[in-house]
Scaffold this motif. Structure first.
Motif, PDB file in Angstrom:
ATOM      1  N   LEU A  59     -41.129 -81.031  55.082  1.00  0.00           N
ATOM      2  CA  LEU A  59     -41.245 -81.043  56.539  1.00  0.00           C
ATOM      3  C   LEU A  59     -42.404 -80.178  57.011  1.00  0.00           C
ATOM      4  O   LEU A  59     -43.124 -80.541  57.949  1.00  0.00           O
ATOM      5  CB  LEU A  59     -39.933 -80.559  57.165  1.00  0.00           C
ATOM      6  N   ARG A  60     -42.633 -79.052  56.377  1.00  0.00           N
ATOM      7  CA  ARG A  60     -43.665 -78.127  56.829  1.00  0.00           C
ATOM      8  C   ARG A  60     -45.077 -78.603  56.505  1.00  0.00           C
ATOM      9  O   ARG A  60     -45.990 -78.465  57.340  1.00  0.00           O
ATOM     10  CB  ARG A  60     -43.430 -76.747  56.215  1.00  0.00           C
ATOM     11  N   PHE A  61     -45.272 -79.157  55.308  1.00  0.00           N
ATOM     12  CA  PHE A  61     -46.639 -79.411  54.843  1.00  0.00           C
ATOM     13  C   PHE A  61     -47.019 -80.890  54.730  1.00  0.00           C
ATOM     14  O   PHE A  61     -48.179 -81.188  54.448  1.00  0.00           O
ATOM     15  CB  PHE A  61     -46.850 -78.751  53.475  1.00  0.00           C
ATOM     16  N   ASN A  62     -46.084 -81.793  54.926  1.00  0.00           N
ATOM     17  CA  ASN A  62     -46.385 -83.202  54.706  1.00  0.00           C
ATOM     18  C   ASN A  62     -47.565 -83.681  55.554  1.00  0.00           C
ATOM     19  O   ASN A  62     -48.385 -84.481  55.092  1.00  0.00           O
ATOM     20  CB  ASN A  62     -45.159 -84.065  54.994  1.00  0.00           C
ATOM     21  N   ASP A  63     -47.661 -83.204  56.777  1.00  0.00           N
ATOM     22  CA  ASP A  63     -48.759 -83.606  57.662  1.00  0.00           C
ATOM     23  C   ASP A  63     -49.936 -82.637  57.571  1.00  0.00           C
ATOM     24  O   ASP A  63     -51.081 -83.055  57.388  1.00  0.00           O
ATOM     25  CB  ASP A  63     -48.267 -83.699  59.113  1.00  0.00           C
ATOM     26  N   PHE A  64     -49.656 -81.342  57.676  1.00  0.00           N
ATOM     27  CA  PHE A  64     -50.725 -80.351  57.679  1.00  0.00           C
ATOM     28  C   PHE A  64     -51.530 -80.385  56.380  1.00  0.00           C
ATOM     29  O   PHE A  64     -52.756 -80.234  56.393  1.00  0.00           O
ATOM     30  CB  PHE A  64     -50.150 -78.954  57.899  1.00  0.00           C
TER      31      PHE A  64
END
Length: 302
Positions: free
Chosen positions: A178-183
């Protein structure tokens, strides 16, 4: 012959000095990267992706670009040697993995488990020590040694430094959660791109230095089963050439993942950890010899 001499010098220097115990540059880089991510990683998925790209460019591009453009010609060989020394991690890999085998030899499973948990992201209580150590050795042989060397040969110290920065950021941000999938999306994709050719050269080198036919068969038939597009060829070829069976169910943050088995033969034992380290070292020696021979041939033809 300067390129071969610089590569050999950096590899020797890396082996003699190892990883800095104090004031490690990548530790400082990681602190800066962590603070930048904390301040930028918010908003909608689209904004997170955009800001992740901005963070990647801010952290990974300026220093390599400055060195590539403004390096002083008369001293460029020395700067390149130091940048490759900084970027390659052969001794560091050995220093992290060898103590695991030593602890297992002494019958100290708890120490071996703790040491292994420091080099993999798997849950400490549930990891298979020998499997995890061999897999980490094979995959990091590419990430920490051969990919940096590949980009150095192509682009000099700037190429090796840029690769090391991107690979470090991928280790921090390249998670599908959730934290890094996009960033971390662009960082993970760039790291995959930078590793595409080196990983396959590493897999071919592994195959040439062991059970070649078996390694090539494992690579061809099993690499696609692994999630990593670059780790797949490297680890399946390495497992095949070592004659060990890797993979299997693995637990991450309390969640079991039913990963495929790959390789050939029996599950690894303690000695196979050392065999994996030796395979990385022999592959490094092979690359250096090929580089010397290639550069020598070009020099003789000039």
């Amino acid at each position: 012959m300067i390129l071969s001499a610089v590569v050999s010098g950096a590899i020797i220097l890396d082996w003699l000095t190892g990883e800095p115990q104090r004031f490690h540059p990548l530790v400082g880089f990681g602190i800066v990267a962590g603070k930048l991510e904390s301040s930028l990683n918010s908003g909608s998925p689209r904004w997170r992706k955009s800001k992740g790209l901005v963070a990647l460019l801010i952290l990974a591009v300026p220093l390599p670009l400055l060195w590539y453009i403004y390096q002083p010609y008369s001293w460029s060989w020395l700067g390149d040697l130091l940048l490759l020394w900084f970027s390659v991690g052969h001794r560091s890999l050995y220093d992290h993995i060898q103590p695991i085998a030593t602890a297992l030899d002494a019958g100290d499973q708890e120490v071996a488990r703790t040491l292994t948990s420091r080099v993999v992201s798997r849950d400490k209580e549930a990891l298979n020590i020998e499997v995890s150590a061999v897999e980490s050795t094979l995959e990091n042989g590419n990430d920490a040694v051969f990919a940096a060397l590949f980009w150095f040969v192509l682009l000099g110290g700037a190429g090796a430094l840029f690769y090391r920065f991107v690979n470090t950021l991928d280790a921090m941000w390249g998670y599908r959660n959730l934290r890094f999938n996009d960033f971390g999306r662009f960082t993970a994709q760039l790291d995959d791109l930078l590793n595409f050719v080196p990983a396959r050269l590493t897999a071919l080198s592994f195959a040439l230095l062991g059970h070649t036919r078996q390694a090539l068969s494992c690579w061809q038939n099993q690499a696609h089963l692994l999630a990593s597009p670059n780790g797949g060829p490297v680890m399946t070829s390495g497992a095949g050439t070592l004659g060990v069976l890797l993979g299997g169910a693995t637990r991450y943050q309390g969640q079991w993942q039913d990963k495929p088995y790959f390789g050939a033969g029996e599950p690894p034992v303690t000695q196979d950890i050392r065999h994996a380290l030796r395979l990385v070292s022999k592959t490094l020696a092979l690359w250096v010899v090929i580089l010397w021979c290639t550069e020598g041939f070009v020099w003789l033809q000039a």
